[in-house]
Design a protein around this motif. Structure first.
Motif, PDB file in Angstrom:
ATOM      1  N   SER A  46      32.143 -49.598 -26.852  1.00  0.00           N
ATOM      2  CA  SER A  46      31.256 -48.677 -26.150  1.00  0.00           C
ATOM      3  C   SER A  46      30.535 -49.334 -24.968  1.00  0.00           C
ATOM      4  CB  SER A  46      30.226 -48.086 -27.119  1.00  0.00           C
ATOM      5  OG  SER A  46      29.405 -49.106 -27.644  1.00  0.00           O
ATOM      6  N   ALA A  47      30.480 -50.664 -24.925  1.00  0.00           N
ATOM      7  CA  ALA A  47      29.824 -51.359 -23.817  1.00  0.00           C
ATOM      8  C   ALA A  47      30.840 -51.844 -22.782  1.00  0.00           C
ATOM      9  CB  ALA A  47      29.019 -52.542 -24.341  1.00  0.00           C
ATOM     10  N   LYS A  48      32.073 -51.449 -22.937  1.00  0.00           N
ATOM     11  CA  LYS A  48      33.114 -51.898 -22.014  1.00  0.00           C
ATOM     12  C   LYS A  48      32.779 -51.450 -20.590  1.00  0.00           C
ATOM     13  CE  LYS A  48      38.073 -51.788 -21.339  1.00  0.00           C
ATOM     14  NZ  LYS A  48      39.350 -51.315 -21.871  1.00  0.00           N
ATOM     15  N   GLY A  49      32.841 -52.401 -19.670  1.00  0.00           N
ATOM     16  CA  GLY A  49      32.580 -52.109 -18.276  1.00  0.00           C
ATOM     17  C   GLY A  49      31.122 -52.246 -17.859  1.00  0.00           C
ATOM     18  N   LEU A  50      30.221 -52.546 -18.803  1.00  0.00           N
ATOM     19  CA  LEU A  50      28.810 -52.688 -18.442  1.00  0.00           C
ATOM     20  C   LEU A  50      28.540 -54.005 -17.719  1.00  0.00           C
ATOM     21  CD1 LEU A  50      26.901 -51.259 -21.529  1.00  0.00           C
ATOM     22  CD2 LEU A  50      27.230 -50.222 -19.298  1.00  0.00           C
ATOM     23  N   VAL A  51      29.237 -55.083 -18.101  1.00  0.00           N
ATOM     24  CA  VAL A  51      29.064 -56.365 -17.421  1.00  0.00           C
ATOM     25  C   VAL A  51      30.089 -56.410 -16.295  1.00  0.00           C
ATOM     26  CG1 VAL A  51      29.134 -58.872 -17.663  1.00  0.00           C
ATOM     27  CG2 VAL A  51      28.262 -57.463 -19.533  1.00  0.00           C
ATOM     28  N   THR A  52      29.589 -56.315 -15.066  1.00  0.00           N
ATOM     29  CA  THR A  52      30.514 -56.263 -13.926  1.00  0.00           C
ATOM     30  C   THR A  52      30.566 -57.578 -13.172  1.00  0.00           C
ATOM     31  OG1 THR A  52      28.747 -55.384 -12.542  1.00  0.00           O
ATOM     32  CG2 THR A  52      30.184 -53.784 -13.627  1.00  0.00           C
ATOM     33  N   PHE A  53      29.610 -58.487 -13.430  1.00  0.00           N
ATOM     34  CA  PHE A  53      29.620 -59.777 -12.736  1.00  0.00           C
ATOM     35  C   PHE A  53      29.142 -60.848 -13.693  1.00  0.00           C
ATOM     36  CE2 PHE A  53      27.253 -63.115 -10.572  1.00  0.00           C
ATOM     37  CZ  PHE A  53      28.241 -63.628  -9.753  1.00  0.00           C
ATOM     38  N   MET A  54      29.849 -61.977 -13.694  1.00  0.00           N
ATOM     39  CA  MET A  54      29.441 -63.147 -14.463  1.00  0.00           C
ATOM     40  C   MET A  54      29.708 -64.363 -13.589  1.00  0.00           C
ATOM     41  SD  MET A  54      30.509 -64.206 -18.323  1.00  0.00           S
ATOM     42  CE  MET A  54      30.023 -62.612 -18.927  1.00  0.00           C
ATOM     43  N   SER A  55      28.716 -65.204 -13.415  1.00  0.00           N
ATOM     44  CA  SER A  55      28.871 -66.340 -12.517  1.00  0.00           C
ATOM     45  C   SER A  55      29.929 -67.308 -13.048  1.00  0.00           C
ATOM     46  CB  SER A  55      27.540 -67.060 -12.321  1.00  0.00           C
ATOM     47  OG  SER A  55      27.148 -67.682 -13.513  1.00  0.00           O
ATOM     48  N   ASP A  56      30.482 -68.111 -12.147  1.00  0.00           N
ATOM     49  CA  ASP A  56      31.544 -69.051 -12.512  1.00  0.00           C
ATOM     50  C   ASP A  56      31.042 -70.136 -13.454  1.00  0.00           C
ATOM     51  OD1 ASP A  56      33.338 -67.670 -10.932  1.00  0.00           O
ATOM     52  OD2 ASP A  56      32.878 -68.876  -9.157  1.00  0.00           O
ATOM     53  N   ASP A  57      29.761 -70.501 -13.375  1.00  0.00           N
ATOM     54  CA  ASP A  57      29.225 -71.561 -14.224  1.00  0.00           C
ATOM     55  C   ASP A  57      28.478 -70.993 -15.446  1.00  0.00           C
ATOM     56  OD1 ASP A  57      27.036 -70.505 -12.953  1.00  0.00           O
ATOM     57  OD2 ASP A  57      26.128 -72.441 -12.503  1.00  0.00           O
ATOM     58  N   PHE A  58      28.902 -69.829 -15.918  1.00  0.00           N
ATOM     59  CA  PHE A  58      28.236 -69.175 -17.054  1.00  0.00           C
ATOM     60  C   PHE A  58      28.228 -70.069 -18.294  1.00  0.00           C
ATOM     61  CE2 PHE A  58      28.449 -66.528 -20.877  1.00  0.00           C
ATOM     62  CZ  PHE A  58      27.264 -65.835 -20.752  1.00  0.00           C
ATOM     63  N   ASP A  59      29.326 -70.751 -18.575  1.00  0.00           N
ATOM     64  CA  ASP A  59      29.430 -71.593 -19.760  1.00  0.00           C
ATOM     65  C   ASP A  59      28.950 -73.022 -19.523  1.00  0.00           C
ATOM     66  OD1 ASP A  59      30.460 -69.645 -21.467  1.00  0.00           O
ATOM     67  OD2 ASP A  59      32.476 -69.927 -20.682  1.00  0.00           O
ATOM     68  N   ALA A  60      28.488 -73.346 -18.340  1.00  0.00           N
ATOM     69  CA  ALA A  60      28.022 -74.702 -18.043  1.00  0.00           C
ATOM     70  C   ALA A  60      26.716 -74.975 -18.785  1.00  0.00           C
ATOM     71  CB  ALA A  60      27.816 -74.857 -16.538  1.00  0.00           C
ATOM     72  N   PRO A  61      26.487 -76.243 -19.172  1.00  0.00           N
ATOM     73  CA  PRO A  61      25.229 -76.576 -19.867  1.00  0.00           C
ATOM     74  C   PRO A  61      24.019 -76.334 -18.968  1.00  0.00           C
ATOM     75  CG  PRO A  61      26.750 -78.441 -19.852  1.00  0.00           C
ATOM     76  CD  PRO A  61      27.369 -77.376 -19.033  1.00  0.00           C
ATOM     77  N   LEU A  62      22.939 -75.928 -19.580  1.00  0.00           N
ATOM     78  CA  LEU A  62      21.705 -75.676 -18.827  1.00  0.00           C
ATOM     79  C   LEU A  62      20.957 -76.984 -18.594  1.00  0.00           C
ATOM     80  CD1 LEU A  62      20.452 -72.545 -20.777  1.00  0.00           C
ATOM     81  CD2 LEU A  62      21.557 -72.578 -18.544  1.00  0.00           C
ATOM     82  N   ASP A  63      20.296 -77.085 -17.449  1.00  0.00           N
ATOM     83  CA  ASP A  63      19.537 -78.290 -17.116  1.00  0.00           C
ATOM     84  C   ASP A  63      18.376 -78.505 -18.083  1.00  0.00           C
ATOM     85  OD1 ASP A  63      21.180 -78.839 -14.979  1.00  0.00           O
ATOM     86  OD2 ASP A  63      19.898 -77.760 -13.533  1.00  0.00           O
ATOM     87  N   ASP A  64      17.824 -77.450 -18.609  1.00  0.00           N
ATOM     88  CA  ASP A  64      16.683 -77.556 -19.524  1.00  0.00           C
ATOM     89  C   ASP A  64      17.043 -78.284 -20.818  1.00  0.00           C
ATOM     90  OD1 ASP A  64      15.242 -76.160 -17.666  1.00  0.00           O
ATOM     91  OD2 ASP A  64      15.399 -74.232 -18.708  1.00  0.00           O
ATOM     92  N   PHE A  65      18.319 -78.309 -21.184  1.00  0.00           N
ATOM     93  CA  PHE A  65      18.732 -78.905 -22.448  1.00  0.00           C
ATOM     94  C   PHE A  65      19.423 -80.258 -22.277  1.00  0.00           C
ATOM     95  CE2 PHE A  65      18.576 -74.332 -23.370  1.00  0.00           C
ATOM     96  CZ  PHE A  65      17.656 -74.353 -24.418  1.00  0.00           C
ATOM     97  N   LYS A  66      19.358 -80.834 -21.093  1.00  0.00           N
ATOM     98  CA  LYS A  66      20.009 -82.127 -20.845  1.00  0.00           C
ATOM     99  C   LYS A  66      19.471 -83.224 -21.768  1.00  0.00           C
ATOM    100  CE  LYS A  66      22.087 -81.463 -16.589  1.00  0.00           C
ATOM    101  NZ  LYS A  66      23.477 -81.594 -16.463  1.00  0.00           N
ATOM    102  N   ASP A  67      18.173 -83.185 -22.111  1.00  0.00           N
ATOM    103  CA  ASP A  67      17.566 -84.195 -22.997  1.00  0.00           C
ATOM    104  C   ASP A  67      18.160 -84.155 -24.401  1.00  0.00           C
ATOM    105  OD1 ASP A  67      15.969 -84.844 -20.861  1.00  0.00           O
ATOM    106  OD2 ASP A  67      14.241 -83.690 -21.585  1.00  0.00           O
ATOM    107  N   TYR A  68      18.683 -83.042 -24.810  1.00  0.00           N
ATOM    108  CA  TYR A  68      19.186 -82.883 -26.169  1.00  0.00           C
ATOM    109  C   TYR A  68      20.704 -83.115 -26.273  1.00  0.00           C
ATOM    110  CZ  TYR A  68      14.698 -80.585 -26.591  1.00  0.00           C
ATOM    111  OH  TYR A  68      13.362 -80.312 -26.547  1.00  0.00           O
ATOM    112  N   MET A  69      21.378 -83.302 -25.158  1.00  0.00           N
ATOM    113  CA  MET A  69      22.833 -83.448 -25.155  1.00  0.00           C
ATOM    114  C   MET A  69      23.213 -84.922 -25.226  1.00  0.00           C
ATOM    115  SD  MET A  69      23.731 -80.585 -22.383  1.00  0.00           S
ATOM    116  CE  MET A  69      25.227 -79.970 -23.057  1.00  0.00           C
ATOM    117  N   PRO A  70      24.352 -85.224 -25.858  1.00  0.00           N
ATOM    118  CA  PRO A  70      24.804 -86.629 -25.955  1.00  0.00           C
ATOM    119  C   PRO A  70      25.227 -87.191 -24.616  1.00  0.00           C
ATOM    120  CG  PRO A  70      26.385 -85.148 -26.991  1.00  0.00           C
ATOM    121  CD  PRO A  70      25.241 -84.320 -26.509  1.00  0.00           C
TER     122      PRO A  70
END
Length: 70
Positions: A46-70
């Motif tokens: 039922s939500a098909k077509g609602l998301v029309t744009f997703m940035s290329d770096d959507f799955d990239a790690p967030l800068d806020d969590f760099k301290d917690y990453m190995p």
């Protein structure tokens, strides 16, 4: 009867009710003011077509969590 007199009358009537009578009146008022909402089951897709744009770096790690990453 004016609004102020009516309010006083209603308050007096409520004060004279027993606990059981008060709870019954309260439940009836809640049912009148807030009728039950019908439960709608979601439909697959039922939500098909609602998301029309997703940035290329959507799955990239967030800068806020760099301290917690190995």
């Amino acid at each position: 009867m004016q609004a102020a007199e009516l309010k006083i009358h209603v308050v007096k009537e409520i004060a004279e009710l027993s606990d059981e009578q008060f709870m019954q009146v309260y439940d009836d008022l809640i049912r009148l003011l807030h009728p039950p909402v019908p439960v709608r089951t979601p439909r697959f897709g039922s939500a098909k077509g609602l998301v029309t744009f997703m940035s290329d770096d959507f799955d990239a790690p967030l800068d806020d969590f760099k301290d917690y990453m190995p």
